[in-house]
Design an enzyme around this catalytic site. Structure first.
Site, PDB file in Angstrom:
ATOM      1  N   TRP A   1       0.849  -1.197   0.000  1.00 13.17           N
ATOM      2  CA  TRP A   1       0.000   0.000   0.000  1.00 13.17           C
ATOM      3  C   TRP A   1       0.887   1.251   0.000  1.00 13.17           C
ATOM      4  O   TRP A   1       1.900   1.291   0.704  1.00 13.17           O
ATOM      5  CB  TRP A   1      -0.912  -0.029   1.241  1.00 13.17           C
ATOM      6  CG  TRP A   1      -1.822   1.147   1.380  1.00 13.17           C
ATOM      7  CD1 TRP A   1      -2.607   1.702   0.416  1.00 13.17           C
ATOM      8  CD2 TRP A   1      -2.050   1.921   2.569  1.00 13.17           C
ATOM      9  NE1 TRP A   1      -3.308   2.766   0.934  1.00 13.17           N
ATOM     10  CE2 TRP A   1      -2.989   2.917   2.259  1.00 13.17           C
ATOM     11  CE3 TRP A   1      -1.551   1.853   3.874  1.00 13.17           C
ATOM     12  CZ2 TRP A   1      -3.438   3.848   3.183  1.00 13.17           C
ATOM     13  CZ3 TRP A   1      -2.004   2.770   4.799  1.00 13.17           C
ATOM     14  CH2 TRP A   1      -2.942   3.760   4.458  1.00 13.17           C
TER      15      TRP A   1
ATOM     16  N   ASP B   1      -1.589  -5.980   8.594  1.00 17.72           N
ATOM     17  CA  ASP B   1      -2.491  -4.893   8.223  1.00 17.72           C
ATOM     18  C   ASP B   1      -3.722  -5.532   7.584  1.00 17.72           C
ATOM     19  O   ASP B   1      -3.672  -5.985   6.435  1.00 17.72           O
ATOM     20  CB  ASP B   1      -1.803  -3.929   7.245  1.00 17.72           C
ATOM     21  CG  ASP B   1      -2.710  -2.755   6.914  1.00 17.72           C
ATOM     22  OD1 ASP B   1      -3.814  -2.665   7.487  1.00 17.72           O
ATOM     23  OD2 ASP B   1      -2.311  -1.913   6.088  1.00 17.72           O
TER      24      ASP B   1
ATOM     25  N   LYS C   1     -14.044  -0.658   4.836  1.00 17.34           N
ATOM     26  CA  LYS C   1     -14.549  -1.372   3.657  1.00 17.34           C
ATOM     27  C   LYS C   1     -15.630  -2.372   4.055  1.00 17.34           C
ATOM     28  O   LYS C   1     -16.683  -2.399   3.432  1.00 17.34           O
ATOM     29  CB  LYS C   1     -13.434  -2.135   2.943  1.00 17.34           C
ATOM     30  CG  LYS C   1     -12.042  -1.561   3.083  1.00 17.34           C
ATOM     31  CD  LYS C   1     -11.699  -0.500   2.100  1.00 17.34           C
ATOM     32  CE  LYS C   1     -10.306   0.017   2.389  1.00 17.34           C
ATOM     33  NZ  LYS C   1      -9.828   1.081   1.642  1.00 17.34           N
TER      34      LYS C   1
HETATM   35  C1  LMR Z   1      -6.746   2.383  -0.922  1.00 19.79           C
HETATM   36  O1  LMR Z   1      -5.744   1.656  -0.851  1.00 19.79           O
HETATM   37  O2  LMR Z   1      -7.197   2.825  -1.975  1.00 19.79           O
HETATM   38  C2  LMR Z   1      -7.486   2.733   0.345  1.00 19.79           C
HETATM   39  O3  LMR Z   1      -6.931   2.058   1.421  1.00 19.79           O
HETATM   40  C3  LMR Z   1      -7.627   4.193   0.566  1.00 19.79           C
HETATM   41  C4  LMR Z   1      -6.340   4.873   0.949  1.00 19.79           C
HETATM   42  O4  LMR Z   1      -6.340   5.560   1.976  1.00 19.79           O
HETATM   43  O5  LMR Z   1      -5.336   4.763   0.252  1.00 19.79           O
END
Ligand code: LMR
Length: 409
Positions: free
Chosen positions: A128, A208, A243
């Site tokens: 992420w 996570d 989510k």
């Molecule tokens: C994403 O990965 O799109 C979501 O978790 C929103 C974010 O805050 O990045």
């Protein structure tokens, strides 16, 4: 004053969301940010959550919550994350409510940094977009372990090899299900090998878990976390209810810390120190809703059914997208669409193709090639397909190997 500040570099996900909102075209599709939309293209208000809201409305005065959060929520979250792995969970786990999953990661990172003069973390490549920034800001030295093989599977050998370079006590960041951004998860057997190696090297897993319920169901998706607990291994878990409860704006998250010999009062106290100096206490409303749903048997069952509905819809989207694209692009291997799990599909589209999707077709996809398939529905799937066929057919570029590191600049 403030003359020498660096230029702002847009976050790859939130900046794209802003650009989508500012796009005046009516035919536009948002497959960027990880938000689940229903068949009508709307962010759903779950019936179980609406029922809980009706029960609570007017009954909850808006006072400050305790620094560690709402007791009923903390209890309900602990059960949802850990299930009934051990009878003495209360003595082995501390759970606090946090401002979203991001807040949980940051509080956990600061807490760990306060216990270690040279904190280190290894995270998947890719991961992420915000992970690296969160841990660096808390003082961590960040490295990455390879995540995907060129043929789109979890790179167990690469991950194990990278772990050998980590000192004891280093943190391993893990996504228990629906890996963001690839949608590729380790198998159970691979999880077992990972956990064996983590235990042997005395590393500290930090899970996570932002998509519990989107891969197989809420209990199966927590399997790796629960296996850690069954083995008596210490771990941290950041969990988010954005989510799976469709409560994005409420910032409902939690941080849990497990160890078989946890000094719970001391750990809780130090977590409270971190929270107090960051945001003092978490927001009240969303957590009250989640607690009300999880604690009531009927609402809990209704929520699980709604979650299953979201999961099935995403599977249906994957199947439809695969069938439509395969008919147009018979020579392209599209099996990744069916194999990957959760909201995201890692397309391997090039930056040029992603730019064309947006400029020519109004289809927004994250620059890493991550496609939020939960934004596709019966009304826009033809447009999405047409756009993908156009950009994939126009160029002879092969799909890139899906090993690019998705991290902030
Ligand atoms: C994403 O990965 O799109 C979501 O978790 C929103 C974010 O805050 O990045």
């Amino acid at each position: 004053m403030f003359k020498n500040l660096p230029d702002y570099v847009e976050d790859p996900i939130l900046g794209l969301f802003d650009a989508y909102r500012a796009d005046s075209r009516t035919r536009k599709v948002n497959l960027g940010i990880g938000i689940y939309c229903d068949e009508d293209g709307r962010v759903p208000v779950l019936a179980s959550v609406r029922a809980a809201r009706e029960r609570l409305d007017g009954a909850v005065p808006s006072i400050y919550l305790p620094t560690e959060g709402l007791p009923a929520y903390r209890h309900a979250v602990r059960e949802l994350v850990f299930g009934d792995t051990t009878a003495d969970l209360q003595e082995r786990v501390v759970t606090i409510q946090t401002a979203g999953g991001t807040g949980a990661l940051r509080v956990g990172a600061e807490f760990l940094a306060s216990t270690n003069a040279q904190p280190r973390i290894s995270m998947p490549a890719p991961t992420w977009v915000n992970h690296q920034a969160i841990f660096q800001a808390a003082g961590f030295e960040v490295s990455h372990y390879p995540y995907c093989t060129p043929d789109g599977r979890f790179d167990i050998e690469g991950a194990l090899a990278a772990m050998r370079d980590l000192p004891a006590g280093a943190v391993m960041l893990l996504h228990p299900c629906c890996h963001n951004p690839t949608g590729i998860d380790p198998s159970r057997e691979q999880w077992e090998r990972l956990l064996d190696a983590i235990a042997q090297r005395a590393l500290l897993p930090f899970f996570d878990m932002a998509y519990q319920g989107f891969a197989e169901g809420p209990d199966d998706d927590a399997w790796a976390v629960r296996e850690c607990v069954r083995r008596g291994m210490p771990c941290l878990v950041a969990s988010s209810y954005s989510k799976n409860f469709s409560l994005y704006g409420e910032r409902v998250g939690a941080l849990s810390i497990h160890a078989s010999d946890l000094e719970t009062a001391k750990v809780l106290g130090q977590l409270k120190v971190v929270v107090r100096r960051s945001y003092s206490c978490p927001p009240a409303h969303g957590a009250a809703l989640v607690a009300a749903v999880l604690e009531d048997d009927a609402l809990n069952a209704q929520w699980r059914a709604e979650l299953e509905g979201m999961r099935q819809r995403m599977l249906g989207v994957r199947a439809s997208l695969h069938a439509l694209l395969a008919a147009e692009l018979p020579d392209v291997d599209l099996s990744f669409l069916l194999q990957q799990r959760g909201m995201f599909s890692y397309s391997g589209l090039s930056t040029a193709q992603i730019d064309q999707l947006r400029s020519r077709h109004g289809v927004y996809v994250v620059s890493s090639g991550r496609v939020c398939i939960a934004g596709i529905n019966a009304s826009n799937i033809a447009q999405v397909c047409e756009a993908l066929v156009d950009v994939m057919g126009r160029t002879s570029e092969p799909r890139e190997q899906i090993t690019r590191i998705s991290s902030p600049a």
